[in-house]
Structure formats: structure tokens, C-alpha cells
Scaffold this motif. Structure first.
Motif, mmCIF file in Angstrom:
data_model
loop_
_atom_site.group_PDB
_atom_site.id
_atom_site.type_symbol
_atom_site.label_atom_id
_atom_site.label_comp_id
_atom_site.label_asym_id
_atom_site.label_seq_id
_atom_site.Cartn_x
_atom_site.Cartn_y
_atom_site.Cartn_z
ATOM 1 N N LEU A 69 -2.850 -3.373 -1.643
ATOM 2 C CA LEU A 69 -2.434 -2.130 -0.993
ATOM 3 C C LEU A 69 -3.456 -1.687 0.052
ATOM 4 O O LEU A 69 -3.079 -1.217 1.136
ATOM 5 C CB LEU A 69 -2.239 -1.040 -2.038
ATOM 6 C CG LEU A 69 -1.059 -1.222 -2.992
ATOM 7 C CD1 LEU A 69 -0.999 -0.075 -3.999
ATOM 8 C CD2 LEU A 69 0.253 -1.326 -2.232
ATOM 9 N N ALA A 70 -4.736 -1.839 -0.252
ATOM 10 C CA ALA A 70 -5.771 -1.454 0.713
ATOM 11 C C ALA A 70 -5.683 -2.297 1.986
ATOM 12 O O ALA A 70 -5.795 -1.774 3.101
ATOM 13 C CB ALA A 70 -7.153 -1.597 0.074
ATOM 14 N N ALA A 71 -5.482 -3.612 1.827
ATOM 15 C CA ALA A 71 -5.376 -4.497 2.995
ATOM 16 C C ALA A 71 -4.138 -4.169 3.821
ATOM 17 O O ALA A 71 -4.192 -4.133 5.058
ATOM 18 C CB ALA A 71 -5.342 -5.954 2.543
ATOM 19 N N LEU A 72 -2.998 -3.912 3.147
ATOM 20 C CA LEU A 72 -1.770 -3.570 3.866
ATOM 21 C C LEU A 72 -1.910 -2.245 4.612
ATOM 22 O O LEU A 72 -1.535 -2.138 5.783
ATOM 23 C CB LEU A 72 -0.600 -3.503 2.896
ATOM 24 C CG LEU A 72 0.063 -4.827 2.505
ATOM 25 C CD1 LEU A 72 1.134 -4.594 1.451
ATOM 26 C CD2 LEU A 72 0.678 -5.510 3.723
ATOM 27 N N LEU A 73 -2.442 -1.237 3.938
ATOM 28 C CA LEU A 73 -2.591 0.070 4.575
ATOM 29 C C LEU A 73 -3.524 -0.008 5.783
ATOM 30 O O LEU A 73 -3.253 0.590 6.830
ATOM 31 C CB LEU A 73 -3.117 1.085 3.560
ATOM 32 C CG LEU A 73 -2.128 1.511 2.472
ATOM 33 C CD1 LEU A 73 -2.811 2.425 1.457
ATOM 34 C CD2 LEU A 73 -0.915 2.201 3.072
ATOM 35 N N LEU A 74 -4.622 -0.739 5.641
ATOM 36 C CA LEU A 74 -5.553 -0.878 6.756
ATOM 37 C C LEU A 74 -4.911 -1.628 7.917
ATOM 38 O O LEU A 74 -5.087 -1.263 9.091
ATOM 39 C CB LEU A 74 -6.815 -1.601 6.292
ATOM 40 C CG LEU A 74 -7.906 -1.807 7.349
ATOM 41 C CD1 LEU A 74 -8.368 -0.469 7.921
ATOM 42 C CD2 LEU A 74 -9.094 -2.564 6.758
#
Length: 260
Positions: A69-74
Motif C-alpha cells: 500500500l505504501a508503494a502504491l500510494l507513493l
């Protein structure tokens, strides 16, 4: 209605396991023989490190879901504004941004991860940033193409002639027009990011090979698939359920948006 219920169930099960699993008492230390079959004290058997497979599965979901989720949001936090700027600020800036993104796109994702692993940059933060950067060109191109679609372009030009500043047009009207393609892309890109995370962990980038992370466990135990399949199939099924559920929910959300 049925697809929506199925989607929520598919998302809820891995989410509950990822969030609630670490709260369940369990020992993930090496206490038994490697790749032992299911038996007393080990309902799913053990992994290649001799750890209880059930305890590993229960404790390893939060990291992979959080990093994904962190990679997608970034990636979308960088890619969506870049795509909107490229579509709304003239041809010269569009060309500059697209050519720079082409340079990033020219490097295979796995090659970028291998270079980072070889240089010793191995942490979860580096992994999130690396995965986000390699996804950036495709996201920015998608947003740019949606923003330059004939219907969206005509409306944006009409608002510009009425005196609206370009940033308000892009952040107001255009961003609503590209929301559908972005949501659809995010659902399918989730699986790609999970694949990259599994590959990165196999290369030693990010989490250590002894981590109970689902992606790490799948890669670490893949050679034991025929002798101890539960260690691989259970976390793989949870990740597949998450991807399929997110896609079902995004499709239903887009269908509802079109009807309204």
C-alpha cells in the motif's frame, strides 16, 4: 450485488489475517525439522527454517500489505500530478516530462532492484521508493492519456477560455475525469507490485530472508512446494484473494459511478 459481497469477503479475509494475525500468540522461531508435514503442534507443517507454518502465516501479512500500500500510494502521489501537469502545461513541458519518464521506463524493474541490492541499499524504505519509482512512468502516462482524451480536453479548453487557472482545471475537473482509469489501474497494478516485492525480497532487498512476510515465505519455500505445499499455497491464496477482491470492488465502484 453478488460480486460486491464476494469482493468484500476476498478483501476482508486477508486483511483480517494481516491485521489480527500478529495478535494471536504463536512461536515463529525454528523449533522443528524443516519442511515437516502437518502434525501435532503444527497444523500446516513447518517451513524450510523449521518454523510453524501457521504462526508464520498469521504474523507475516502486515508487512507485505503495508509495504504494498505504501508503494502504491507513493507511486500515484507522484504519477497523478505529473500526468496532469504534462497534459495541462503545454507541449514543451509535456515533451520534457515524457522523455524523462521514458528513461526510467527503459530500465527493467528487476534490473533496478538488482542494482539496489548489489549496492547494499537494503531497507523497507528503499524498497518502497524503488517500487514506486519504477511504477511512476506507466501511471503518469495513463493519467496524461486520460487527461488528453477528446471529451476531457474540450471541456478543459472551454474552462480555460472562461478564465479558470490551469491548476484549478486540472485539480478540479480533469482529476475527476481520470479517476476511473486510475482506480482500474490501481486494482491491476496491485498484483504487479506484489510480484516486484516478492522478487525484491528474494534478491535480499528490503526484508531479511528470515522474515515471516508472506512474499518472503513464498519465495523462500517455493522449492518445497511439492513436499510441503501449505507453506506456499496458504499465503499465496491470501495474496491472490486480496488482488481479486480489490479488482472486483474497483469494478463495482466504477460501474456505480457510471450509472450515477
Amino acid at each position: 450485488m453478488v460480486n460486491r459481497v464476494i469482493g468484500w469477503v476476498l478483501v476482508a479475509v486477508p486483511a483480517l489475517v494481516a491485521l489480527g494475525g500478529p495478535l494471536v500468540p504463536g512461536d515463529i522461531s525454528s523449533t522443528s525439522l524443516p519442511s515437516a508435514p502437518p502434525g501435532a503442534g503444527h497444523p500446516l507443517g513447518t517451513d524450510v527454517l523449521g518454523r510453524d507454518a501457521l504462526a508464520v502465516v498469521l504474523s507475516g501479512g502486515l508487512s507485505v500489505v503495508g509495504i504494498t500500500l505504501a508503494a502504491l500510494l507513493l507511486a500515484y502521489a507522484m504519477g497523478v500530478p505529473l500526468g496532469l501537469v504534462a497534459a495541462g502545461r503545454g507541449r514543451w513541458l509535456d515533451e520534457v516530462l515524457m522523455r524523462l519518464l521514458d528513461l526510467v521506463l527503459a530500465f527493467p524493474s528487476l534490473l533496478v532492484l538488482m542494482v539496489l541490492a548489489a549496492t547494499g541499499h537494503r531497507s523497507a524504505v528503499v524498497l518502497v521508493c524503488a517500487v514506486a519509482v519504477v511504477q511512476l512512468p506507466a501511471i503518469a502516462r495513463l493519467v496524461r492519456a486520460a487527461a488528453l482524451a477528446p471529451g476531457c480536453r474540450t471541456a478543459a479548453e472551454a474552462l480555460l477560455l472562461q478564465g479558470e487557472p490551469w491548476w484549478r482545471i486540472q485539480a478540479g475537473y480533469v482529476v475527476r475525469s481520470v479517476a476511473g482509469p486510475v482506480v482500474t489501474d490501481a486494482g491491476t497494478r496491485l498484483g504487479l507490485v506484489l510480484y516486484l516485492l516478492a522478487s525484491a525480497n528474494f534478491l535480499g532487498l528490503g526484508l531479511p530472508s528470515s522474515a515471516p512476510d508472506w512474499a518472503v515465505v513464498i519465495e523462500r519455500n517455493r522449492d518445497a512446494l511439492t513436499t510441503q505445499p501449505a507453506v506456499v499455497l496458504v499465503p499465496a491464496a491470501l495474496l491472490i484473494a486480496l488482488c481479486v477482491g480489490v479488482n472486483l470492488l474497483s469494478d463495482k465502484a466504477l460501474a456505480h459511478r457510471r450509472r450515477s
